[in-house]
Each structure stands twice: as structure tokens, then as C-alpha cells.
Design a protein around this motif. Structure first.
Motif, PDB file in Angstrom:
ATOM      1  N   TYR A 136       0.845  -1.191   0.000  1.00  0.00           N
ATOM      2  CA  TYR A 136       0.000   0.000   0.000  1.00  0.00           C
ATOM      3  C   TYR A 136       0.880   1.241   0.000  1.00  0.00           C
ATOM      4  N   PRO A 137       0.386   2.349  -0.557  1.00  0.00           N
ATOM      5  CA  PRO A 137       1.184   3.582  -0.587  1.00  0.00           C
ATOM      6  C   PRO A 137       1.548   4.047   0.824  1.00  0.00           C
ATOM      7  N   ARG A 138       2.695   4.708   0.924  1.00  0.00           N
ATOM      8  CA  ARG A 138       3.172   5.169   2.232  1.00  0.00           C
ATOM      9  C   ARG A 138       2.181   6.119   2.899  1.00  0.00           C
ATOM     10  N   TRP A 139       1.583   7.020   2.103  1.00  0.00           N
ATOM     11  CA  TRP A 139       0.672   7.999   2.697  1.00  0.00           C
ATOM     12  C   TRP A 139      -0.521   7.295   3.339  1.00  0.00           C
ATOM     13  N   LEU A 140      -0.986   6.202   2.703  1.00  0.00           N
ATOM     14  CA  LEU A 140      -2.153   5.497   3.219  1.00  0.00           C
ATOM     15  C   LEU A 140      -1.822   4.777   4.521  1.00  0.00           C
ATOM     16  N   ILE A 141      -0.656   4.164   4.580  1.00  0.00           N
ATOM     17  CA  ILE A 141      -0.239   3.498   5.817  1.00  0.00           C
ATOM     18  C   ILE A 141      -0.135   4.517   6.953  1.00  0.00           C
TER      19      ILE A 141
END
Length: 463
Positions: free
Chosen positions: A146-151
């Protein structure tokens, strides 16, 4: 079209920015209806698998082509991902069969020249895999890439440990919940039918009409259960929203952002087909599906209304004692069944959704009768769309109060309610979609004097 070509068509639209509303087989219903249950299952598995493993497949492409996959024609890139997914993740499909079927789609949908390149890449992938020479770098951004921003976004809500547990969750996508139609059958009777059909089931844990089955068995119950109106697919978190609003026979209820009307149909059944439910949505096609489904089930109290809530809701100058607002949201509580979210969702989109939700709340509260209740729900766990939006609404109107959902036990157990009285479902904890519930009460008189009488409403909407 075969299952792989249908998967190719659906993925073209998803990667191109067309966000599917509802389940894939609803959005692409005409295409999926031509497939057998087995082929439909394969098409959906390819679609979701390619989306879930997008970064790994991109790595494989880079290894094969010695260049960034983004330089490829988007159709060729997608076709290669479909082929690579079958080769590396679907062990029951012979690799060479996967190549032949994928190349055939290229001949039909792209060009002969492109097919030669696709054929070479996929056969080279098979050769390297068999030789153990095709390596994939370990993902550095977290479970399922998953994208870093979402994590980071999820960690702010759940904490690091629960975020990792949620993103690693694999089991949820293999099961789904059915909601018994209490007008036709009891839950025990539905369970008896499933047992007779040889289908595994277990009793729902959160709601009295829920039965859990394996997703792969959905096709087996279509004729004996779904088409007869004995049950409908609906997550337990969604069912719980209806139970919190507690619809009663003879009431007049406003359902905003109805969509396909799963909650409205459940409310109508609990109301024993007496009263009226006005279902508002700006999507005419979805309301048309709802009306057709309600007629098929013999439900006569649903009245669809095509309106833009933020612009046209003021045309309804009457009061409602109960309002349901299931607002459009980022769907971050449904990542396990909506892998396309990591392609389309981003922080700016969440900010825009948060503003839209607040506009809808502001418009809806004007129709709330004195001592009336409005249930605000989303299928996300984002603070901006949930708790923070409710705090903004209360700051705008001092006549509104939050009803503490801890007082609604056993409908919603206390461990599912936060210290502020909001209900929260966490997917990996409660084994259902992530959901948020806020029950809002209006202490003062509404902006309009006319109470919601069924006859008055009918004349108003049918005029």
C-alpha cells in the motif's frame, strides 16, 4: 468475451480512472452475466489480484523489459500484468495456457505487433521462473504494498500494530454476509436451506438477521435464495446501521445517498411494508435498479427521488423524525474488497470528500424534526470524514446533540463504541467492513413547520 478479456476491459476502466460503484459484477453486470459461475469467479479473481499485486507485477515488468513499465503502452502493460498474475499467482492455470489466452486478447484488442512483444515477455517470465532467476525485491512500504501515505493515514487512526494487522488481513475477502428477509423467512430457516444445499455457513455475530457464507458459494445460492427474495448480500456493519435507526411500521423515513438501496430494503422489511421511505440519490440509474428490486420483492413503500443533496434538498420543505445519511466516502474500511482504492484514493480526495460530507450533513439537518434523529454513517475509518466532521457540524448548530451509542447496548455492544459515543467497526477486529456511526438528535424546532405525513409526502414527491 471470455473471463480474461472481461477482466482486461474492467481493468482498463479502473486504471483509466473510472471508479466502480458497488461490486464489480454490478458495475459490469452485462459482461459478467454472459459468464458461467466458474468463469465469473476467474474474471473477478484476476481483476482483484492484479490490483492487489500491482507493485509486484510492475517490478516483474521492469525485470523483464529492463526499463520502467510506465514507458509501455498502457494497454500492453495491463495485458502483461494479467498474464504475469496468472503465471505467478494462479497455480492451477497452466502457464502456457495463460500465455496463449493473454496473447489472443492482444491480437483482438491491440495489434499483432504488440502480441509478439507480449508473447516474448510472458514466455521469458516462465523460463526465468522455472530457472529461479526472476527475483522480486521485498516490498518496503508495508503489507500488500500500500502507498506510504495510506499506511501513515491509517496509523494515525488505528496505531501501527492495528494498521499492520488490518493490511495483512486476508480472510475477510473470502467471506460475505447475507441478510435474511424477515418478511419471508427466519434466519434458522435460511440456515436450513443452506445446509440442505451443502453450503458452509455460520451465524452472524453482530446482527440478528445475518448469516455468513463463503464468497465462492455465492453463485450456488443465486436461484434458490437470492432470486426468491429470501436474502440479500449485505455486510453486518451495514445491517447494524439500519438497526441503530430502528425503523418502525408506519414511519416516514428519509434515506439520503440511497444508491442501490440495500439499507432502504432492509428498513422496509423491518417496517413490515407499512409507512414510507423516500430514497434520495443523484444517480438515476441506481435508483432505477432500487425501484425494480423493491417491486420484485413486493415492497411498496419505497419512493425514489433524484436529487443532488447539496443543491436541491431544500425543495423538501417538511420534517422527518428519522433520517439516514450514508455519505459517499473514501471506503478505507473496505480495502480488503476494494483493492482499486490504492490506485485512486489520495489525501486531496479525502479532503474533498470530507467537505462534501459536511455540506450534506448541513443540508440534511434542516429537515430533522424536533427530537428527530439522523444517523450519519460511512464505510471509512478516516478521522476527517467521521469524528472531525461531526465536531464541525455541532459547532455550526448548537441545537444538535450526539446520542451516546453506549446507551444502545445490546444493538451495538459497548466495546464497539468510542469514549465520545460514536460507533466504530474495525475490519480485522469485528470481521466486517470498517464503519462509523454517529446518531444526531435535534433539540429545537425544524426549519420547516410541516411534519412528515405520508399523504403529504406522496403528493409532494409525485407532483
Amino acid at each position: 468475451m471470455g473471463p480474461r478479456e472481461i477482466a482486461f476491459q474492467a481493468l482498463l476502466e479502473i486504471y483509466g480512472g473510472r471508479y466502480p460503484k458497488g461490486a464489480l459484477w454490478q458495475t459490469h453486470g452485462e459482461l459478467f452475466s454472459t459468464l458461467s459461475p466458474r468463469d465469473r469467479s476467474l474474471a473477478i479473481r484476476i481483476i482483484k489480484g492484479v490490483l492487489e499485486e500491482d507493485r509486484i507485477l510492475t517490478q516483474l515488468l521492469r525485470s523483464l523489459t529492463k526499463e520502467k513499465a510506465t514507458r509501455l503502452d498502457k494497454r500492453v502493460e495491463l495485458l502483461l500484468k494479467i498474464g504475469l498474475y496468472q503465471i505467478h499467482f494462479l497455480q492451477k492455470i497452466p502457464p502456457h495456457a495463460a500465455v496463449d489466452e493473454t496473447v489472443a486478447i492482444g491480437k483482438k484488442r491491440i495489434s499483432q505487433r504488440a502480441c509478439g512483444f507480449v508473447n516474448w515477455c510472458l514466455r521469458e517470465a516462465i523460463r526465468l521462473k522455472e530457472a529461479g532467476s526472476l527475483h522480486i525485491e521485498a516490498e518496503k512500504t508495508g503489507p500488500k504494498a500500500y502507498p506510504r501515505w495510506l499506511i501513515s493515514h491509517l496509523e494515525r487512526v488505528l496505531g501501527k500494530q492495528d494498521t499492520m494487522a488490518y493490511l495483512r488481513e486476508e480472510g475477510l475477502k473470502d467471506y460475505l454476509a447475507l441478510r435474511t428477509n424477515p418478511m419471508k423467512i427466519s434466519r434458522d430457516e435460511l440456515q436450513g436451506i443452506l445446509s440442505h444445499l451443502g453450503i458452509w455457513w455460520e451465524k452472524g455475530r453482530l446482527t440478528p438477521h445475518a448469516v455468513i457464507i463463503k464468497r465462492k458459494d455465492l453463485g450456488l445460492i443465486k436461484a434458490p435464495v437470492l432470486e426468491k427474495g429470501l436474502a440479500q448480500v449485505q455486510s453486518e456493519a451495514s445491517q447494524l446501521a439500519v438497526l441503530l435507526l430502528s425503523p418502525k411500521p408506519g414511519e416516514c423515513i428519509l434515506d439520503l445517498c440511497s444508491g442501490l438501496g440495500t439499507k432502504a430494503l432492509y428498513m422496509a422489511q423491518l417496517m413490515e411494508n407499512r409507512g414510507v421511505i423516500y430514497c434520495v440519490d443523484k444517480d438515476y440509474k441506481r435508483l432505477k435498479v432500487l425501484l425494480k428490486e423493491s417491486q420484485r420483492l413486493g415492497i411498496k413503500i419505497i419512493k425514489p427521488l433524484v436529487l443532488d443533496i447539496t443543491k436541491e434538498l431544500t425543495s423538501i420543505k417538511i420534517n422527518f423524525s428519522k433520517i439516514l445519511l450514508d455519505a459517499p466516502c473514501s471506503n478505507l474500511g473496505a480495502l480488503h474488497r476494494k483493492p482499486e482504492l490504492k490506485l485512486h484514493m489520495h489525501p486531496k480526495r479525502i479532503d474533498a470528500l470530507s467537505k462534501l460530507q459536511l455540506e450534506m450533513l448541513s443540508a440534511a439537518k434542516k429537515l430533522l424534526a424536533q427530537n428527530g434523529m439522523m444517523l450519519y454513517t460511512t464505510c471509512t475509518i478516516s478521522l476527517e470524514e467521521n469524528q472531525e466532521n461531526i465536531k464541525r457540524l455541532l459547532g455550526m448548530d448548537r441545537a444538535l446533540d450526539i446520542m451516546d451509542l453506549r446507551d444502545f447496548d445490546p444493538i451495538i455492544p459497548n466495546h464497539m463504541v468510542d469514549p465520545f459515543g460514536f460507533g466504530r467497526m474495525i475490519p480485522h477486529v469485528h470481521r466486517t467492513d470498517g464503519f462509523f456511526y454517529a446518531l444526531i438528535k435535534n433539540r429545537e424546532r425544524s426549519s420547516y413547520d410541516q411534519d412528515c405525513a405520508i399523504l403529504t409526502c406522496r403528493k409532494l414527491f409525485e407532483a
